[in-house]
Design a protein around this motif. Structure first.
Motif, PDB file in Angstrom:
ATOM      1  N   PRO A  39      -3.717   7.332 -14.152  1.00 42.77           N
ATOM      2  CA  PRO A  39      -4.668   6.658 -13.258  1.00 42.77           C
ATOM      3  C   PRO A  39      -3.905   5.956 -12.138  1.00 42.77           C
ATOM      4  O   PRO A  39      -2.812   5.442 -12.362  1.00 42.77           O
ATOM      5  CB  PRO A  39      -5.361   5.635 -14.154  1.00 42.77           C
ATOM      6  N   GLY A  40      -4.464   5.952 -10.959  1.00 43.47           N
ATOM      7  CA  GLY A  40      -3.772   5.385  -9.805  1.00 43.47           C
ATOM      8  C   GLY A  40      -3.623   3.882  -9.868  1.00 43.47           C
ATOM      9  O   GLY A  40      -4.424   3.181 -10.479  1.00 43.47           O
ATOM     10  N   LEU A  41      -2.554   3.391  -9.244  1.00 47.46           N
ATOM     11  CA  LEU A  41      -2.363   1.950  -9.133  1.00 47.46           C
ATOM     12  C   LEU A  41      -3.370   1.396  -8.137  1.00 47.46           C
ATOM     13  O   LEU A  41      -3.672   2.011  -7.129  1.00 47.46           O
ATOM     14  CB  LEU A  41      -0.952   1.637  -8.639  1.00 47.46           C
ATOM     15  N   LYS A  42      -3.866   0.213  -8.411  1.00 44.20           N
ATOM     16  CA  LYS A  42      -4.834  -0.431  -7.536  1.00 44.20           C
ATOM     17  C   LYS A  42      -4.221  -1.687  -6.955  1.00 44.20           C
ATOM     18  O   LYS A  42      -3.236  -2.213  -7.475  1.00 44.20           O
ATOM     19  CB  LYS A  42      -6.091  -0.795  -8.317  1.00 44.20           C
ATOM     20  N   ALA A  43      -4.806  -2.197  -5.882  1.00 40.42           N
ATOM     21  CA  ALA A  43      -4.343  -3.433  -5.259  1.00 40.42           C
ATOM     22  C   ALA A  43      -4.624  -4.605  -6.198  1.00 40.42           C
ATOM     23  O   ALA A  43      -5.498  -4.520  -7.062  1.00 40.42           O
ATOM     24  CB  ALA A  43      -5.050  -3.634  -3.926  1.00 40.42           C
TER      25      ALA A  43
ATOM     26  N   ALA B 280       0.824  -1.210   0.000  1.00 45.47           N
ATOM     27  CA  ALA B 280       0.000   0.000   0.000  1.00 45.47           C
ATOM     28  C   ALA B 280       0.858   1.261   0.000  1.00 45.47           C
ATOM     29  O   ALA B 280       0.547   2.239  -0.686  1.00 45.47           O
ATOM     30  CB  ALA B 280      -0.942  -0.011   1.200  1.00 45.47           C
ATOM     31  N   LYS B 281       1.961   1.243   0.747  1.00 42.44           N
ATOM     32  CA  LYS B 281       2.841   2.416   0.794  1.00 42.44           C
ATOM     33  C   LYS B 281       3.489   2.660  -0.569  1.00 42.44           C
ATOM     34  O   LYS B 281       3.611   3.797  -1.020  1.00 42.44           O
ATOM     35  CB  LYS B 281       3.911   2.211   1.867  1.00 42.44           C
ATOM     36  N   GLY B 282       3.895   1.595  -1.244  1.00 40.26           N
ATOM     37  CA  GLY B 282       4.489   1.727  -2.572  1.00 40.26           C
ATOM     38  C   GLY B 282       3.510   2.258  -3.601  1.00 40.26           C
ATOM     39  O   GLY B 282       3.854   3.104  -4.424  1.00 40.26           O
ATOM     40  N   ARG B 283       2.273   1.745  -3.563  1.00 41.47           N
ATOM     41  CA  ARG B 283       1.252   2.242  -4.492  1.00 41.47           C
ATOM     42  C   ARG B 283       0.949   3.706  -4.228  1.00 41.47           C
ATOM     43  O   ARG B 283       0.786   4.500  -5.154  1.00 41.47           O
ATOM     44  CB  ARG B 283      -0.031   1.411  -4.375  1.00 41.47           C
ATOM     45  N   ALA B 284       0.883   4.098  -2.941  1.00 47.33           N
ATOM     46  CA  ALA B 284       0.595   5.498  -2.597  1.00 47.33           C
ATOM     47  C   ALA B 284       1.711   6.417  -3.082  1.00 47.33           C
ATOM     48  O   ALA B 284       1.447   7.505  -3.610  1.00 47.33           O
ATOM     49  CB  ALA B 284       0.405   5.637  -1.094  1.00 47.33           C
ATOM     50  N   SER B 285       2.974   5.986  -2.932  1.00 44.46           N
ATOM     51  CA  SER B 285       4.082   6.837  -3.371  1.00 44.46           C
ATOM     52  C   SER B 285       4.131   6.935  -4.899  1.00 44.46           C
ATOM     53  O   SER B 285       4.442   7.985  -5.450  1.00 44.46           O
ATOM     54  CB  SER B 285       5.413   6.328  -2.818  1.00 44.46           C
TER      55      SER B 285
END
Length: 106
Positions: free
Chosen positions: A34-38, A20-25
């Motif tokens: 577009p944002g990365l999703k889980a 989650a921290k990596g996707r947020a950064s």
């Protein structure tokens, strides 16, 4: 400036992919995209697309050593998404299907 978390160990999931921290950064560093999703390991169109794309990368863009290493990041990602790696898999009835990501691997 320090490198973003998605490029460092703290932003990577030990089982493959980003945490989650990596996707947020990554999303903070790339605001226009577009944002990365889980991951979506339960199934669906995102998983089917991911499995097809990554299986092709594994075949074409990795060395034989990386492709056969169970601890390589590409193999960890394919396992996290429950991909069959483009091989034959069996559905609930035991019928082998080619190119599908649902069911059991042979």
């Amino acid at each position: 400036m320090a490198t973003p978390a998605w490029q460092r160990k703290e932003g990577k999931n030990p089982k493959g992919g980003l945490n989650a921290k990596g996707r947020a950064s990554y999303n903070a560093a790339n605001p226009g995209k577009p944002g990365l999703k889980a991951p979506q390991p339960k199934g669906g169109s995102r998983r089917d697309s991911f499995c097809a794309r990554m299986s092709g990368m594994k075949k074409k863009l990795t060395s034989a050593k990386t492709a056969n290493d169970p601890d390589s990041r590409i193999n960890k990602s394919l396992r996290a998404w429950n991909c069959a790696e483009g091989g034959q898999i069996k559905d609930a009835d035991g019928i082998a299907q080619r190119g599908k990501t649902r069911g059991k691997m042979c």
